[in-house]
Enzyme design. Structure first.
Site, PDB file in Angstrom:
ATOM      1  N   HIS A  10       0.829  -1.213   0.000  1.00 35.12           N
ATOM      2  CA  HIS A  10       0.000   0.000   0.000  1.00 35.12           C
ATOM      3  C   HIS A  10       0.860   1.258   0.000  1.00 35.12           C
ATOM      4  O   HIS A  10       0.684   2.147  -0.846  1.00 35.12           O
ATOM      5  CB  HIS A  10      -0.910  -0.024   1.228  1.00 35.12           C
ATOM      6  CG  HIS A  10      -1.724   1.216   1.406  1.00 35.12           C
ATOM      7  ND1 HIS A  10      -3.058   1.279   1.090  1.00 35.12           N
ATOM      8  CD2 HIS A  10      -1.394   2.459   1.866  1.00 35.12           C
ATOM      9  CE1 HIS A  10      -3.509   2.495   1.334  1.00 35.12           C
ATOM     10  NE2 HIS A  10      -2.519   3.228   1.812  1.00 35.12           N
ATOM     11  N   GLU A  11       1.781   1.345   0.948  1.00 34.19           N
ATOM     12  CA  GLU A  11       2.561   2.576   1.071  1.00 34.19           C
ATOM     13  C   GLU A  11       3.469   2.791  -0.137  1.00 34.19           C
ATOM     14  O   GLU A  11       3.678   3.924  -0.580  1.00 34.19           O
ATOM     15  CB  GLU A  11       3.374   2.566   2.371  1.00 34.19           C
ATOM     16  CG  GLU A  11       2.531   2.499   3.646  1.00 34.19           C
ATOM     17  CD  GLU A  11       1.571   3.668   3.817  1.00 34.19           C
ATOM     18  OE1 GLU A  11       1.747   4.710   3.146  1.00 34.19           O
ATOM     19  OE2 GLU A  11       0.631   3.549   4.625  1.00 34.19           O
ATOM     20  N   HIS A  58       1.713   4.706  -2.708  1.00 31.59           N
ATOM     21  CA  HIS A  58       1.808   6.166  -2.578  1.00 31.59           C
ATOM     22  C   HIS A  58       3.133   6.669  -3.156  1.00 31.59           C
ATOM     23  O   HIS A  58       3.191   7.731  -3.781  1.00 31.59           O
ATOM     24  CB  HIS A  58       1.709   6.574  -1.109  1.00 31.59           C
ATOM     25  CG  HIS A  58       0.337   6.486  -0.529  1.00 31.59           C
ATOM     26  ND1 HIS A  58      -0.776   7.049  -1.126  1.00 31.59           N
ATOM     27  CD2 HIS A  58      -0.120   5.908   0.622  1.00 31.59           C
ATOM     28  CE1 HIS A  58      -1.843   6.824  -0.373  1.00 31.59           C
ATOM     29  NE2 HIS A  58      -1.476   6.131   0.680  1.00 31.59           N
ATOM     30  N   GLU A  95      -6.345   7.691  -1.605  1.00 27.78           N
ATOM     31  CA  GLU A  95      -5.973   6.353  -1.153  1.00 27.78           C
ATOM     32  C   GLU A  95      -6.226   5.273  -2.202  1.00 27.78           C
ATOM     33  O   GLU A  95      -5.689   4.170  -2.092  1.00 27.78           O
ATOM     34  CB  GLU A  95      -6.736   5.997   0.121  1.00 27.78           C
ATOM     35  CG  GLU A  95      -6.396   6.853   1.328  1.00 27.78           C
ATOM     36  CD  GLU A  95      -4.969   6.661   1.804  1.00 27.78           C
ATOM     37  OE1 GLU A  95      -4.408   5.560   1.608  1.00 27.78           O
ATOM     38  OE2 GLU A  95      -4.397   7.615   2.371  1.00 27.78           O
ATOM     39  N   TYR A 140     -11.305   6.710   3.048  1.00 32.87           N
ATOM     40  CA  TYR A 140     -10.657   5.402   3.015  1.00 32.87           C
ATOM     41  C   TYR A 140     -11.611   4.343   2.461  1.00 32.87           C
ATOM     42  O   TYR A 140     -11.232   3.530   1.609  1.00 32.87           O
ATOM     43  CB  TYR A 140     -10.188   4.996   4.420  1.00 32.87           C
ATOM     44  CG  TYR A 140      -8.873   5.596   4.821  1.00 32.87           C
ATOM     45  CD1 TYR A 140      -7.674   5.060   4.352  1.00 32.87           C
ATOM     46  CD2 TYR A 140      -8.814   6.690   5.667  1.00 32.87           C
ATOM     47  CE1 TYR A 140      -6.456   5.602   4.712  1.00 32.87           C
ATOM     48  CE2 TYR A 140      -7.592   7.243   6.041  1.00 32.87           C
ATOM     49  CZ  TYR A 140      -6.427   6.691   5.560  1.00 32.87           C
ATOM     50  OH  TYR A 140      -5.214   7.239   5.917  1.00 32.87           O
TER      51      TYR A 140
END
Length: 674
Positions: free
Chosen positions: A464-465, A468, A493, A606
């Site tokens: 996930h990160e 980003h 997100e 989210y």
């Protein structure tokens, strides 16, 4: 495959993180002085045009961003408390200056003149036109249409809110709770949990220190069999920042006052005007509908959890008194272990940190046609930090940098997040400034007997990160304010949430999930059990997210600025998540950093963006191949490339070939779609 280079960064801006408090102060003073000088010059224009008003202001944003972002970033990662203090003070000063800047009526006058000039606007391309529109909108939403008295009051409020936010989040970072337990009180935790753990002797008994940092807290809440141990840890977590309650309470009041000065009914109405959801009614309809659907799953899940706890209580000769918040992770984990015959301890042996990180980077390189090159001896803020160059695969074309700071330490930001620390933009001469991003996390560290081992949920967090990071690195915009993740807040997100799906794909897991001792690939049978367990207690887990979103709206979509944030939190958590809080006085919202970190009236995003992420994954990647570079390039072009330079819905529709819907999302959590 990720490779290494012996030199420091070959291309792009090399950022300096080794700043002293004096250097931080000097940077702040220079940025403020240069900004004032430029604004004075722009405001003096007698014939305002795009070239003599918008371009200078936008260029200042572009060129000052790296120093601003680095100077305010180090408060989250520096090992030097004096530097963290200086960084926090710098953020307060710079935010105060930006607020002052957005209240300058003389600057707004010339910006508005460009905005109102049809001849000027008709000559501009889409991104330049959006720049003028967003710049004018920003000044107007900061009160430039108000009378002098109200405008000055709004400026004061915005400064106060900035200061409150910084103090609130600094408290979360630096005020860890802790408890001391005997080994017996921690029965259920694996042996490696105790390796290297601090101890103290109390009345001749050795006790182990357990903090509220995630690598300590989460395993204990999931695995400690002693209910009182879990209760004490929840209490330590939810009472560690008492000073934050009045800060949040004050922020809620100030936000409402600011919104009403600007003629909005509530703070939520003010915020949502710019989002994909558009208004509070749409958000509340989304949350209520989702809550109703999830309760269908949660009813059955609660019966299963209650049966487990009743059996435990009966075996201990104690009366059953209900399910409490400290039972949530423990019994959800037990359901997964018993129903699917799978445990985190078994799984994590196949997720050594080094191999997982390398494997995920390799997969992302293949999907998105990129090459990551690890820099040796990089200029970083701590020896644990790794630095990578990003290049187009097979091309001599540099893309940007990113940093990975993955392990916990004292004074460091204690969750997982990505900071853009240099936006990409186009310089006046047409050349490109390359973006830089930093991922900061708190994964388990190596122990004397084993390397760092990740839970599967940690690997999903890493996916996930890094999503980003990719959004920040792969975006190419003319203006820095639109770069990367600077999209509508209820879409930001979605790209990262979509990439979480790769953590459940057998084809992907086989690439990096290997036993830390033997190097053998993860067994197919274990992958099957993991995938089968994916939606275990999905109703309750997602209701927890609905609770956070509805709490956010309860304090921000109201005309009562004195609504009690502490009591609202406790009441709604019990009603929505369906677990009791117990009799102890706690204040969990004091560590809900999102409410003071830019997600006010936006936490619903989210869950809202999950709808888009599921649609993108199922409709394109699942059908066309999860490591299909052609699909990956379509995704880069439609979703990552434009950043916030156009409405996110336009990119979504381009990538999907239609308007998005919630059918894939409902299927993904085990619910039938209508």
């Amino acid at each position: 495959m990720a490779t290494t280079t012996s030199s420091s960064s070959a291309k792009g801006t090399v950022l300096n993180f080794n700043l002293s408090p004096k250097e931080i102060d000097d940077i702040v003073e220079r940025l403020i002085a240069d900004g004032k000088k430029l604004q004075d010059s722009v405001a003096a224009q007698t014939n305002p045009t795009f070239e003599n008003v918008i371009v200078p202001l936008g260029t200042r944003e572009n060129e000052s961003s790296a120093e601003y972002l680095v100077t305010t970033f180090v408060q989250n990662v520096s090992t030097d408390e004096a530097v963290r203090d200086a960084s926090m003070a710098a953020e307060e000063k710079l935010n105060a200056f930006e607020i002052e800047s957005m209240m300058r009526e003389d600057v707004y006058k010339v910006v508005r003149a460009v905005f109102d000039n049809p001849d000027e606007m008709s000559k501009l391309g889409p991104e330049d036109r959006r720049m003028v529109e967003k710049m004018e909108e920003g000044y107007r939403r900061n009160g430039l249409g108000l009378n002098k008295e109200d405008r000055e009051r709004l400026g004061t409020i915005n400064k106060q809110l900035s200061e409150l936010s910084i103090r609130f989040n600094r408290s979360i970072n630096e005020n860890d709770g802790h408890e001391a337990f005997t080994r017996e009180e921690l029965v259920g935790l694996p042996d490696d949990y105790f390796e290297g753990r601090a101890t103290k002797v109390v009345d001749g008994v050795t006790k182990y220190m357990v903090t509220t940092k995630y690598p300590d807290l989460v395993p204990a809440l999931k695995l400690a069999k002693n209910e009182n141990t879990r209760r004490r840890l929840i209490y330590a977590e939810e009472t560690r920042c008492p000073g934050n309650i009045p800060l949040l309470q004050e922020a809620v009041q100030l936000r409402l006052e600011a919104a009403q000065l600007l003629k909005y009914k509530t703070h939520a109405e003010f915020v949502l005007e710019l989002n994909m959801a558009k208004d509070p009614d749409s958000v509340m309809e989304f949350e209520r509908d989702l809550r109703t659907r999830l309760n269908i799953l949660a009813d059955q899940e609660l019966r299963e959890l209650e049966a487990l706890k009743k059996a435990d209580k009966e075996a201990a000769g104690e009366p059953y008194d209900g399910l409490f918040i400290w039972d949530f992770r423990y019994y959800v984990n037990m359901i997964k272990e018993r129903k699917h015959n799978i445990s985190d301890e078994e799984v994590k042996r196949h997720f050594p940190m080094k191999e997982v990180t390398r494997g995920i980077l390799d997969v992302y390189q293949e999907i998105f046609s990129l090459q990551f090159i690890r820099v040796e001896n990089p200029p970083v803020w701590h020896p644990d930090v790794e630095m990578y160059e990003v290049w187009e695969a097979g091309e001599d074309k540099f893309v940007g940098h990113f940093y990975l700071d993955l392990y916990p330490r004292e004074g460091k930001y204690n969750h997982a997040a990505v900071w853009p620390i240099r936006h990409g933009f186009t310089r006046a001469d047409g050349s490109h400034e390359y973006p830089v991003a930093a991922m900061v996390a708190n994964f388990p560290k190596p122990t004397p007997s084993a390397p760092a081992l990740l839970k599967h949920s940690d690997a999903v967090t890493l996916l996930h990160e890094l999503g980003h990071v990719l959004h920040s690195i792969c975006s190419i915009t003319k203006w820095g304010r639109f770069h990367g993740t600077n999209t509508e807040s209820d879409f930001v997100e979605a790209p990262s949430q979509m990439l979480e799906n790769w953590g459940w794909e057998p084809e992907v897991l086989r690439r990096f999930a290997v036993h830390y001792q033997t190097g053998e690939p993860i067994p197919e049978a274990l992958i099957e059990k993991m995938v089968a367990a994916k939606n275990s207690c999905a109703g309750l887990l997602n209701l927890r997210q609905v609770f956070f979103g509805m709490f956010d709206m309860s304090i921000h979509n109201t005309t009562d600025g004195h609504t009690d944030v502490k009591e609202n939190y406790l009441k709604l958590r019990e009603q929505i998540s369906r677990f009791k809080a117990g009799n102890a006085d706690t204040w969990g919202c004091a560590t809900f950093g999102h409410m003071m970190g830019g997600y006010d009236a936006g936490y619903y995003g989210y869950m809202y963006s999950l709808v888009f992420s599921a649609d993108m994954f199922e409709s394109r990647f699942k059908k066309e191949g999860v490591v299909n570079p052609r699909t990956g390039m379509d995704y880069r072009t439609a979703i990552l490339f434009p950043g916030g330079s156009r409405d996110s819905m336009a990119g979504l529709e381009k990538f999907l070939g239609r308007k998005p819907n919630n059918k894939a999302f409902l299927r993904s959590i085990g619910l039938a779609s209508d």
